[in-house]
Design a protein around this motif. Structure first.
Motif, short mmCIF file in Angstrom:
data_model
loop_
_atom_site.label_atom_id
_atom_site.label_comp_id
_atom_site.label_asym_id
_atom_site.label_seq_id
_atom_site.Cartn_x
_atom_site.Cartn_y
_atom_site.Cartn_z
N ALA A 160 -3.30 10.49 -0.80
CA ALA A 160 -3.66 9.16 -1.29
C ALA A 160 -3.29 8.11 -0.26
CB ALA A 160 -2.97 8.85 -2.61
N ASN A 161 -4.13 7.09 -0.17
CA ASN A 161 -3.88 5.93 0.69
C ASN A 161 -4.51 4.77 -0.05
OD1 ASN A 161 -3.88 3.91 2.59
ND2 ASN A 161 -4.95 5.09 4.19
N LYS A 162 -3.71 4.10 -0.88
CA LYS A 162 -4.32 3.07 -1.73
C LYS A 162 -3.36 1.92 -1.98
CE LYS A 162 -5.11 4.33 -6.00
NZ LYS A 162 -5.53 5.10 -7.18
N ARG A 163 -3.95 0.83 -2.45
CA ARG A 163 -3.14 -0.34 -2.76
C ARG A 163 -2.23 -0.03 -3.96
NH1 ARG A 163 -4.71 -5.57 -2.67
NH2 ARG A 163 -5.04 -5.46 -4.90
N ASP A 171 -3.43 -0.86 -7.32
CA ASP A 171 -4.44 0.01 -7.93
C ASP A 171 -3.87 1.35 -8.38
OD1 ASP A 171 -6.25 -1.97 -7.34
OD2 ASP A 171 -6.81 -1.07 -5.42
N SER A 172 -2.53 1.49 -8.33
CA SER A 172 -1.95 2.78 -8.70
C SER A 172 -0.88 2.57 -9.77
CB SER A 172 -1.34 3.44 -7.46
OG SER A 172 -0.92 4.74 -7.77
N ARG A 185 0.86 -1.18 0.00
CA ARG A 185 0.00 0.00 0.00
C ARG A 185 0.89 1.22 0.00
NH1 ARG A 185 -3.28 1.94 4.24
NH2 ARG A 185 -2.42 0.41 5.67
#
Ligand SMILES: Nc1ncnc2c1ncn2[C@@H]1O[C@H](COP(=O)(O)OP(=O)(O)OP(=O)(O)O)[C@@H](O)[C@H]1O
Length: 265
Positions: free
Chosen positions: A242-245, A248-249, A231
């Motif tokens: 942003a705080n995402k897997r 997914d980026s 993450r």
């Protein structure tokens, strides 16, 4: 359960606001990348988790329990270790001596927990006349075990002065393992080392994750974040944008988030 939760953390240095309303959770066995431009607030955030700074606002929870961290020693006793960018190693000592620096095993302190007690608490009353000798063999043995766990070829008796950047990282990481932490914070571990050593250090981080630790990795190197993190958190001017897997980026999106070309994701 989350090993660490931050809720609404802000930090002001006088008139400067370094962090605004940061919330995040860390799970056991995940590697989280913390990225952002110079001055975005990464070091401040990590130092709050490591107990170096008090947040101006907000709450920290460890395993669901609200805590206050009274300094780095207190954070360490609660299972949080930090590897500083400069590693804070003593060059003229061996790997083993660095790992045990300040908590040396002796004939009276056979475990790290005992070695962290003041000298007078290590002794039973009838032991007060006993001499206390350093137990080098035990320290070499334990260091060898730690390097084996990390699958590092670093040898306990080697002098840190003669080591590569990757091996120095292995010593600093092995030192955090002594207290069996739940959270390891790493400040730019791949900033000043060669490409081959970067691979070695990323492998060390994977080992920590495999052993169930939550790792926070501050890095300027986007490829490293994509190689090892599950993450990512992007900070811009003290805010979390942003705080995402990682899956997914993309590196392009992260660069846009860091510079501000992309507002948030
Ligand atoms: N001790 C301090 N006193 C006053 N201001 C500070 C202090 N430490 C950091 N700051 C300020 O807080 C902001 C965030 O700094 P921080 O060092 O956390 O950012 P960073 O993302 O780690 O940057 P870098 O990658 O350059 O280390 C900056 O504006 C910085 O100037």
């Amino acid at each position: 359960m989350a090993v660490l939760e931050l809720e609404g953390i802000s930090k002001h240095y006088g008139a400067i606001t370094a962090l605004t309303d940061i919330s995040l959770t860390l799970q056991a066995g995940e590697v989280v990348g913390l990225v952002g431009d110079n001055g975005a607030g990464k070091t401040t955030l990590v130092k709050i988790i490591a107990g170096n700074f008090h947040p101006s606002e907000g709450q920290i929870r460890l395993n669901g329990q609200p805590v206050e961290l009274h300094g780095p020693k207190d954070a360490r006793s609660k299972g949080i270790e930090i590897v500083y960018q400069d590693l804070a190693l003593a060059d003229n000592l061996t790997a083993a001596a660095n790992i045990f620096l300040g908590r040396e095993l002796t004939t009276l302190a056979k475990t790290t927990a005992q070695a962290e007690l003041p000298w007078y608490k290590r002794r039973k009353w009838w032991q007060f006349v006993l001499p206390e000798l350093l137990d080098y063999q035990a320290m070499y043995r334990r260091s060898a075990e730690l390097f084996a766990e990390l699958k590092s070829e670093t040898r306990p008796r080697d002098l840190v002065r003669r080591m590569s950047g990757g091996q120095r990282q292995a010593v600093a990481i092995a030192r955090t393992r002594l207290s069996n932490p739940r959270i390891v914070l790493m400040d730019e571990p791949t900033a000043a080392i060669s490409v081959r050593q970067v691979t070695e250090v990323l492998n060390l981080i994977r080992r920590l994750r495999d052993q169930g630790m939550a790792v926070v990795l501050i890095s300027h190197r986007i490829p490293d974040v994509f190689a090892v993190c599950d993450r990512l958190l992007v900070l811009r001017r003290g805010r979390m944008v942003a705080n995402k897997r990682v899956a997914d980026s993309s590196p392009e999106e992260v660069t846009g988030l860091i510079t501000g070309a992309i507002e948030s994701a």
